[in-house]
Design a protein around this motif. Structure first.
Motif, mmCIF file in Angstrom:
data_model
loop_
_atom_site.group_PDB
_atom_site.id
_atom_site.type_symbol
_atom_site.label_atom_id
_atom_site.label_comp_id
_atom_site.label_asym_id
_atom_site.label_seq_id
_atom_site.Cartn_x
_atom_site.Cartn_y
_atom_site.Cartn_z
ATOM 1 N N ASN A 1 67.737 82.551 68.567
ATOM 2 C CA ASN A 1 68.519 81.896 67.522
ATOM 3 C C ASN A 1 69.027 82.864 66.475
ATOM 4 O O ASN A 1 69.652 82.456 65.505
ATOM 5 C CB ASN A 1 67.667 80.802 66.848
ATOM 6 C CG ASN A 1 67.286 79.708 67.830
ATOM 7 O OD1 ASN A 1 68.100 79.329 68.665
ATOM 8 N ND2 ASN A 1 66.070 79.223 67.732
ATOM 9 N N LYS A 2 68.752 84.159 66.642
ATOM 10 C CA LYS A 2 69.197 85.141 65.657
ATOM 11 C C LYS A 2 70.592 85.635 65.987
ATOM 12 O O LYS A 2 70.923 85.861 67.137
ATOM 13 C CB LYS A 2 68.211 86.322 65.594
ATOM 14 C CG LYS A 2 66.870 85.924 64.980
ATOM 15 C CD LYS A 2 65.992 87.126 64.706
ATOM 16 C CE LYS A 2 64.706 86.696 63.999
ATOM 17 N NZ LYS A 2 63.837 87.835 63.707
ATOM 18 N N MET B 1 70.793 87.039 60.920
ATOM 19 C CA MET B 1 70.533 85.702 60.391
ATOM 20 C C MET B 1 69.790 84.861 61.444
ATOM 21 O O MET B 1 70.005 85.033 62.632
ATOM 22 C CB MET B 1 71.862 85.030 60.033
ATOM 23 C CG MET B 1 72.680 85.782 59.005
ATOM 24 S SD MET B 1 71.923 85.882 57.381
ATOM 25 C CE MET B 1 72.200 84.192 56.826
ATOM 26 N N PRO B 2 68.935 83.924 61.019
ATOM 27 C CA PRO B 2 68.517 83.699 59.636
ATOM 28 C C PRO B 2 67.599 84.815 59.137
ATOM 29 O O PRO B 2 67.068 85.573 59.936
ATOM 30 C CB PRO B 2 67.780 82.365 59.728
ATOM 31 C CG PRO B 2 67.266 82.308 61.139
ATOM 32 C CD PRO B 2 68.288 83.009 61.982
ATOM 33 N N GLY B 3 67.429 84.893 57.846
ATOM 34 C CA GLY B 3 66.556 85.895 57.251
ATOM 35 C C GLY B 3 67.300 86.928 56.435
ATOM 36 O O GLY B 3 66.699 87.647 55.638
ATOM 37 N N SER B 4 68.614 87.022 56.618
ATOM 38 C CA SER B 4 69.452 87.956 55.852
ATOM 39 C C SER B 4 68.921 89.393 55.900
ATOM 40 O O SER B 4 68.928 90.096 54.892
ATOM 41 C CB SER B 4 69.562 87.494 54.390
ATOM 42 O OG SER B 4 70.179 86.233 54.316
#
Length: 367
Positions: A114-115, A229-232
């Motif tokens: 999902n990244k 992303m997610p997590g920037s």
């Protein structure tokens, strides 16, 4: 830690997380899909800032240190790199004693599915502006950037660029005598926006804020960031424009098509691995061309290759490379291991190739 420590720690963690069935693995794939995801939170791997400068130099040292064993690509005789594949590692090596297996970078647990990599446009203030506009050096250098990785790099977001402009307008009171939504241009800002124009050119004395912001931003030097992303999580920061992955489709006689791909190396995708993956997923023929210039095509950068597939698979390649299954109806694009931004893919359709039917297709017709 230092750039050397950040790289080595991520490398060691990636080794510990490997499963026996993962080996042997292309060193390029290992770096992209295992080392990068295993770096410590808040850190960024910058190979050029390390003692080794290149991943290949780092690998040589680890072979000498007894940490790993490498070898050539036995399936591709054209690849003469003696360190093309990571074959094994010393599980009892001193450097690995402080590392325990984690879920990060484990290709089978779905964590990376999902990244996505998102491309962010960044801007650098030209050197002569600082004195001309009397700018705050902390603002210019991005000293107070929202991310640790950008602090002190001088790479600014569009929002930070606008804040610097607003500070200048307020300090110089450029909106004092202008109508609402406009400012009067002073000499310094005029130089920045219009440079040395000919006397016959008309340079405005006043400009709307709506027109000012994009014009001012466009005068900066380009830079970009790749953000996971997610997590920037910032994966890469670089000056200039982001390099392109080029996909070209041409028509052969008897109405057959050929799709060529180059530039995968820019995004740490191992071309040989990708070629095999595509041929297996899409049931098409695929070869690695190390010297397309010999057949009259544009020369490659040193160390780069061009992939050649025996079909028009432009939609499928975009879906695979971006990890966006909605871009193609082909079942082979599901569960992609890749996630490069769609904006860095440059598609060219040569004469005789049908236009793309998919909405938003990035195809450019060429003769």
């Amino acid at each position: 830690g230092s750039p050397d420590e950040v790289l080595h720690n991520a490398f060691c963690q990636a080794l510990v997380n490997l499963k026996n069935k993962d080996l042997p693995i292309s060193t390029g794939t290992f770096y992209a899909q295992h080392v990068l995801p295993n770096r410590q939170e808040g850190t960024n791997i910058n190979l050029k800032a390390t003692t080794w400068k290149k991943f290949s130099n780092y690998l040589k040292e680890q072979v000498t240190n007894g940490l790993i064993q490498v070898g050539p690509d036995t399936t591709n005789k054209a690849n003469t790199d003696p360190m093309a594949f990571l074959n094994s590692y010393n599980k009892k090596h001193e450097d690995l004693k402080s590392f325990a297996k984690t879920s990060a970078g484990d290709g089978d647990n779905g964590n990376n599915k999902n990244k996505k990599l998102v491309l962010v446009s960044l801007y650098i203030i030209p050197n002569h502006w600082s004195q001309l506009l009397r700018l705050d050096q902390d603002d210019v250098k991005a000293t107070n950037a929202t991310s640790e990785e950008r602090k002190g790099t001088g790479m600014l977001t569009a929002k930070e660029v606008r804040v610097i402009l607003d500070k200048y307008i307020e300090r110089e009171e450029l909106g004092k005598n202008a109508p609402p939504g406009s400012i009067d241009l002073d000499g310094a800002l005029t130089d920045v926006l219009y440079g040395k124009k000919k006397q016959t050119d008309t340079i405005p004395d006043r400009i709307s804020l709506k027109d000012l912001a994009p014009l001012y931003t466009s005068k900066h030097l380009p830079a970009y960031g790749l953000v996971e992303m997610p997590g920037s999580k910032i994966v890469q920061l670089s000056k200039g424009n982001p390099p392109k992955v080029e996909i070209e489709v041409s028509r052969r006689q008897s109405n057959k098509f050929v799709t060529r791909v180059r530039g995968l190396e820019h995004y740490s995708i191992d071309p040989s691995y990708f070629c095999k993956d595509v041929t297996k997923r899409l049931a098409v023929s695929g070869t690695v061309d190390n010297d397309p210039a010999s057949s009259g095509r544009a020369a490659l950068r040193k160390g780069h290759v061009e992939l050649v597939f025996g079909a028009n698979i432009v939609d499928e390649l975009e879906a695979l490379l971006t990890g966006d299954e909605s871009l193609s109806s082909h079942g082979g694009v599901k569960n992609s291991d890749y996630s490069i931004p769609i904006k860095v893919i440059d598609v060219s359709l040569k004469k005789g190739v049908p236009a793309r039917k998919r909405a938003g297709g990035a195809g450019k017709k060429k003769k």
